[in-house]
Motif scaffolding. Structure first.
Motif, PDB file in Angstrom:
ATOM      1  N   VAL A  39     -15.933 -83.150 -76.641  1.00  0.00           N
ATOM      2  CA  VAL A  39     -17.163 -82.611 -76.054  1.00  0.00           C
ATOM      3  C   VAL A  39     -18.389 -83.139 -76.801  1.00  0.00           C
ATOM      4  O   VAL A  39     -19.391 -83.530 -76.186  1.00  0.00           O
ATOM      5  N   ALA A  40     -18.318 -83.168 -78.120  1.00  0.00           N
ATOM      6  CA  ALA A  40     -19.454 -83.665 -78.911  1.00  0.00           C
ATOM      7  C   ALA A  40     -19.718 -85.139 -78.624  1.00  0.00           C
ATOM      8  O   ALA A  40     -20.876 -85.558 -78.493  1.00  0.00           O
ATOM      9  N   ALA A  41     -18.661 -85.927 -78.489  1.00  0.00           N
ATOM     10  CA  ALA A  41     -18.837 -87.351 -78.201  1.00  0.00           C
ATOM     11  C   ALA A  41     -19.430 -87.558 -76.812  1.00  0.00           C
ATOM     12  O   ALA A  41     -20.350 -88.370 -76.635  1.00  0.00           O
ATOM     13  N   GLN A  42     -18.950 -86.810 -75.829  1.00  0.00           N
ATOM     14  CA  GLN A  42     -19.481 -86.944 -74.477  1.00  0.00           C
ATOM     15  C   GLN A  42     -20.934 -86.503 -74.419  1.00  0.00           C
ATOM     16  O   GLN A  42     -21.759 -87.128 -73.768  1.00  0.00           O
ATOM     17  N   ARG A  43     -21.267 -85.430 -75.123  1.00  0.00           N
ATOM     18  CA  ARG A  43     -22.651 -84.941 -75.122  1.00  0.00           C
ATOM     19  C   ARG A  43     -23.584 -85.978 -75.729  1.00  0.00           C
ATOM     20  O   ARG A  43     -24.671 -86.228 -75.235  1.00  0.00           O
ATOM     21  N   ARG A  44     -23.142 -86.596 -76.801  1.00  0.00           N
ATOM     22  CA  ARG A  44     -23.980 -87.609 -77.451  1.00  0.00           C
ATOM     23  C   ARG A  44     -24.193 -88.815 -76.543  1.00  0.00           C
ATOM     24  O   ARG A  44     -25.294 -89.345 -76.441  1.00  0.00           O
ATOM     25  N   LEU A  45     -23.128 -89.258 -75.864  1.00  0.00           N
ATOM     26  CA  LEU A  45     -23.244 -90.403 -74.967  1.00  0.00           C
ATOM     27  C   LEU A  45     -24.184 -90.106 -73.811  1.00  0.00           C
ATOM     28  O   LEU A  45     -25.017 -90.934 -73.443  1.00  0.00           O
ATOM     29  N   VAL A  46     -24.070 -88.916 -73.239  1.00  0.00           N
ATOM     30  CA  VAL A  46     -24.913 -88.564 -72.100  1.00  0.00           C
ATOM     31  C   VAL A  46     -26.351 -88.336 -72.545  1.00  0.00           C
ATOM     32  O   VAL A  46     -27.291 -88.730 -71.864  1.00  0.00           O
ATOM     33  N   ARG A  47     -26.537 -87.703 -73.694  1.00  0.00           N
ATOM     34  CA  ARG A  47     -27.888 -87.428 -74.179  1.00  0.00           C
ATOM     35  C   ARG A  47     -28.665 -88.719 -74.423  1.00  0.00           C
ATOM     36  O   ARG A  47     -29.853 -88.805 -74.147  1.00  0.00           O
ATOM     37  N   GLU A  48     -27.992 -89.735 -74.926  1.00  0.00           N
ATOM     38  CA  GLU A  48     -28.663 -91.008 -75.168  1.00  0.00           C
ATOM     39  C   GLU A  48     -29.085 -91.670 -73.864  1.00  0.00           C
ATOM     40  O   GLU A  48     -30.103 -92.328 -73.797  1.00  0.00           O
ATOM     41  N   ARG A  49     -28.290 -91.490 -72.829  1.00  0.00           N
ATOM     42  CA  ARG A  49     -28.577 -92.138 -71.557  1.00  0.00           C
ATOM     43  C   ARG A  49     -29.597 -91.373 -70.724  1.00  0.00           C
ATOM     44  O   ARG A  49     -30.370 -91.958 -69.993  1.00  0.00           O
ATOM     45  N   LEU A  50     -29.612 -90.053 -70.829  1.00  0.00           N
ATOM     46  CA  LEU A  50     -30.478 -89.227 -69.986  1.00  0.00           C
ATOM     47  C   LEU A  50     -31.593 -88.603 -70.814  1.00  0.00           C
ATOM     48  O   LEU A  50     -31.594 -87.416 -71.083  1.00  0.00           O
ATOM     49  N   ARG A  51     -32.534 -89.390 -71.183  1.00  0.00           N
ATOM     50  CA  ARG A  51     -33.682 -88.863 -71.916  1.00  0.00           C
ATOM     51  C   ARG A  51     -34.626 -88.192 -70.926  1.00  0.00           C
ATOM     52  O   ARG A  51     -34.748 -88.626 -69.789  1.00  0.00           O
ATOM     53  N   PRO A  52     -35.307 -87.137 -71.358  1.00  0.00           N
ATOM     54  CA  PRO A  52     -36.208 -86.443 -70.428  1.00  0.00           C
ATOM     55  C   PRO A  52     -37.364 -87.337 -70.000  1.00  0.00           C
ATOM     56  O   PRO A  52     -37.893 -88.120 -70.793  1.00  0.00           O
ATOM     57  N   ALA A  53     -37.717 -87.197 -68.739  1.00  0.00           N
ATOM     58  CA  ALA A  53     -38.827 -87.985 -68.198  1.00  0.00           C
ATOM     59  C   ALA A  53     -40.148 -87.459 -68.754  1.00  0.00           C
ATOM     60  O   ALA A  53     -40.275 -86.278 -69.086  1.00  0.00           O
ATOM     61  N   LYS A  54     -41.109 -88.322 -68.855  1.00  0.00           N
ATOM     62  CA  LYS A  54     -42.422 -87.890 -69.309  1.00  0.00           C
ATOM     63  C   LYS A  54     -43.037 -86.987 -68.242  1.00  0.00           C
ATOM     64  O   LYS A  54     -42.894 -87.217 -67.047  1.00  0.00           O
ATOM     65  N   THR A  55     -43.720 -85.959 -68.690  1.00  0.00           N
ATOM     66  CA  THR A  55     -44.321 -85.026 -67.743  1.00  0.00           C
ATOM     67  C   THR A  55     -45.530 -85.672 -67.083  1.00  0.00           C
ATOM     68  O   THR A  55     -46.284 -86.423 -67.710  1.00  0.00           O
ATOM     69  N   TYR A  56     -45.714 -85.350 -65.836  1.00  0.00           N
ATOM     70  CA  TYR A  56     -46.834 -85.900 -65.068  1.00  0.00           C
ATOM     71  C   TYR A  56     -48.073 -85.068 -65.334  1.00  0.00           C
ATOM     72  O   TYR A  56     -48.039 -83.850 -65.279  1.00  0.00           O
ATOM     73  N   ARG A  57     -49.169 -85.734 -65.637  1.00  0.00           N
ATOM     74  CA  ARG A  57     -50.457 -85.061 -65.794  1.00  0.00           C
ATOM     75  C   ARG A  57     -51.415 -85.642 -64.773  1.00  0.00           C
ATOM     76  O   ARG A  57     -51.673 -86.847 -64.786  1.00  0.00           O
ATOM     77  N   PRO A  58     -51.932 -84.813 -63.889  1.00  0.00           N
ATOM     78  CA  PRO A  58     -52.854 -85.323 -62.876  1.00  0.00           C
ATOM     79  C   PRO A  58     -54.145 -85.816 -63.519  1.00  0.00           C
ATOM     80  O   PRO A  58     -54.494 -85.400 -64.626  1.00  0.00           O
ATOM     81  N   PRO A  59     -54.857 -86.687 -62.830  1.00  0.00           N
ATOM     82  CA  PRO A  59     -56.112 -87.200 -63.405  1.00  0.00           C
ATOM     83  C   PRO A  59     -57.150 -86.089 -63.520  1.00  0.00           C
ATOM     84  O   PRO A  59     -57.194 -85.167 -62.718  1.00  0.00           O
ATOM     85  N   ARG A  60     -57.995 -86.203 -64.551  1.00  0.00           N
ATOM     86  CA  ARG A  60     -59.040 -85.201 -64.774  1.00  0.00           C
ATOM     87  C   ARG A  60     -60.247 -85.477 -63.884  1.00  0.00           C
ATOM     88  O   ARG A  60     -60.598 -86.618 -63.621  1.00  0.00           O
ATOM     89  N   LEU A  61     -60.861 -84.388 -63.475  1.00  0.00           N
ATOM     90  CA  LEU A  61     -62.113 -84.477 -62.728  1.00  0.00           C
ATOM     91  C   LEU A  61     -63.275 -84.197 -63.673  1.00  0.00           C
ATOM     92  O   LEU A  61     -63.082 -83.891 -64.843  1.00  0.00           O
ATOM     93  N   ARG A  62     -64.475 -84.272 -63.138  1.00  0.00           N
ATOM     94  CA  ARG A  62     -65.633 -83.928 -63.957  1.00  0.00           C
ATOM     95  C   ARG A  62     -65.570 -82.455 -64.352  1.00  0.00           C
ATOM     96  O   ARG A  62     -65.114 -81.625 -63.591  1.00  0.00           O
ATOM     97  N   GLY A  63     -65.961 -82.139 -65.521  1.00  0.00           N
ATOM     98  CA  GLY A  63     -65.949 -80.760 -65.993  1.00  0.00           C
ATOM     99  C   GLY A  63     -64.659 -80.399 -66.707  1.00  0.00           C
ATOM    100  O   GLY A  63     -64.464 -79.260 -67.098  1.00  0.00           O
ATOM    101  N   GLY A  64     -63.740 -81.342 -66.851  1.00  0.00           N
ATOM    102  CA  GLY A  64     -62.525 -81.077 -67.595  1.00  0.00           C
ATOM    103  C   GLY A  64     -61.408 -80.432 -66.792  1.00  0.00           C
ATOM    104  O   GLY A  64     -60.353 -80.137 -67.314  1.00  0.00           O
TER     105      GLY A  64
END
Length: 70
Positions: A39-64
């Protein structure tokens, strides 16, 4: 390749458990340790392959403020 591992598990699993039962009570901790290592070996293999995606931040408008918020 994916189907091969499933087939190997289905054929090898019952043989492994039969061998552990035949070996007696001292074999059960070894089976548990083997499962933990697998289980530990499988978790390590999968964790290396499935890194979390960067979160999306919408563009800022005037006023912050962010687009889409009121």
């Amino acid at each position: 390749m994916h189907g091969l591992s499933s087939s190997a598990q289905r054929s090898g699993g019952p043989l492994l458990v039969t061998a552990v039962i035949a070996a007696g009570p001292l074999a059960w901790p070894l089976l548990g340790a083997g499962v933990i290592v697998t289980v530990a070996a499988q978790r390590r293999l999968v964790r290396e392959r499935l890194r979390p995606a960067k979160t999306y931040r919408p563009p800022r408008l005037r006023g912050g403020r962010y687009a889409g918020r009121y």
